[in-house]
Motif scaffolding. Sequence first.
Motif, short mmCIF file in Angstrom:
data_model
loop_
_atom_site.label_atom_id
_atom_site.label_comp_id
_atom_site.label_asym_id
_atom_site.label_seq_id
_atom_site.Cartn_x
_atom_site.Cartn_y
_atom_site.Cartn_z
N PRO A 26 0.82 -1.22 0.00
CA PRO A 26 0.00 0.00 0.00
C PRO A 26 0.85 1.26 0.00
O PRO A 26 1.92 1.30 0.62
N LEU A 27 0.37 2.28 -0.70
CA LEU A 27 1.07 3.56 -0.73
C LEU A 27 0.58 4.42 0.42
O LEU A 27 -0.61 4.50 0.69
N ARG A 28 1.51 5.09 1.09
CA ARG A 28 1.15 5.88 2.26
C ARG A 28 1.48 7.35 2.11
O ARG A 28 0.85 8.18 2.74
N ASP A 29 2.46 7.71 1.30
CA ASP A 29 2.90 9.10 1.20
C ASP A 29 2.21 9.76 0.01
O ASP A 29 2.59 9.56 -1.14
N THR A 30 1.18 10.57 0.28
CA THR A 30 0.41 11.20 -0.78
C THR A 30 1.15 12.38 -1.40
O THR A 30 0.69 12.95 -2.37
N ARG A 31 2.31 12.75 -0.84
CA ARG A 31 3.08 13.85 -1.41
C ARG A 31 3.81 13.43 -2.67
O ARG A 31 4.29 14.28 -3.42
N LEU A 32 3.93 12.12 -2.91
CA LEU A 32 4.73 11.62 -4.01
C LEU A 32 3.85 11.14 -5.16
O LEU A 32 2.70 10.74 -4.96
N ARG A 33 4.40 11.19 -6.35
CA ARG A 33 3.75 10.62 -7.52
C ARG A 33 4.10 9.14 -7.59
O ARG A 33 5.13 8.70 -7.04
N ALA A 34 3.28 8.35 -8.24
CA ALA A 34 3.52 6.91 -8.30
C ALA A 34 3.22 6.38 -9.69
O ALA A 34 2.23 6.76 -10.32
N LYS A 35 4.09 5.50 -10.16
CA LYS A 35 3.86 4.78 -11.41
C LYS A 35 3.81 3.29 -11.08
O LYS A 35 4.77 2.74 -10.52
N LYS A 36 2.70 2.65 -11.39
CA LYS A 36 2.55 1.22 -11.08
C LYS A 36 3.41 0.40 -12.04
O LYS A 36 3.29 0.52 -13.26
N LEU A 37 4.26 -0.45 -11.48
CA LEU A 37 5.12 -1.31 -12.29
C LEU A 37 4.54 -2.70 -12.48
O LEU A 37 4.92 -3.41 -13.41
N GLY A 38 3.65 -3.10 -11.59
CA GLY A 38 3.06 -4.42 -11.72
C GLY A 38 2.41 -4.89 -10.44
O GLY A 38 2.28 -4.14 -9.47
N HIS A 39 2.00 -6.14 -10.43
CA HIS A 39 1.32 -6.75 -9.29
C HIS A 39 1.87 -8.16 -9.13
O HIS A 39 2.04 -8.89 -10.11
#
Length: 299
Positions: free
Chosen positions: A148-161
Amino acid sequence: MDNRFGDIEIFLTVATQGSFAEAARMLRLTPSAVSRSIARLEKRLAVTLLRRTTRALALTAEGASYRDRISALIADMADVEGSLGQANEVARGLLRVNASPSFGVHCLIPALPGFAERYPAVKVELTLTDSIVDLVEKRADIAIRIGPLRDTRLRAKKLGHSRMTLVASPDYLARRGTPRRPDDLDAHDCLRFSFRRSIDSWPFQVGESVVQKPVEGRFFGNSGEVVRQMAVAGCGIARHGAFHVAADIKAGRLVTVLDDFNPGDGEDIHALYAAEDRAATRIRALLDYLGSIELLAAV
């Protein structure tokens, strides 16, 4: 023309500074002008964005959501504008990347030669740790996170699952027996993590429900890679992301157990980076490359 973009800029400044007075100083406005702008924005949106008292200023849930979504839109706009000017720019410079040992060893490091061949002017400094690091404090450009992502200050690119699976070595199962049901784990050493955020129970699909089974064992590891090596050495049963143990399963060093009770859960894997750094050519180069080679396609 209305004032909506000016109001948005003022709101974001207030949200960042946590103070009307400080935002006014930075924007060279009066505090009353800042207050009127926020009131105008709240009226247009029909929500309360800020809770103001004599001692404190805080974002409401709606305010925090609006801040995050507007910040993302602004970052997207900056990315579009930056890409137009950088279409012919060569990616170069030092790129600092942080990842967990498990993902770094089994997925990222094997991908680096191809990246280096495509972008010869980029130097990569890779740090592997299971600790959650602050990008600014550790001077990292990209951090790859599992779960899970917790830091909303950062941008995120999903690499996979990657799905989760239980594994053990054939040697361990020959000595201790193969569990047939989740309750059989009471007679086994279950390999666990020693870091604070670890959970000492595993989920199983039993009938129509997913139940949490508390697990015990004599061995602990401070990283996923340590626990994987313990499993290969025959110390017990481990629960890992499939990407982490795929090579071991293929080579016969590990086998899966309790497949019939696997709840099908898994973890998303993201590359995180600061929104203001998104247009940096070297960062976009690695993000695009990792997205193009489908790191987790096999698992």
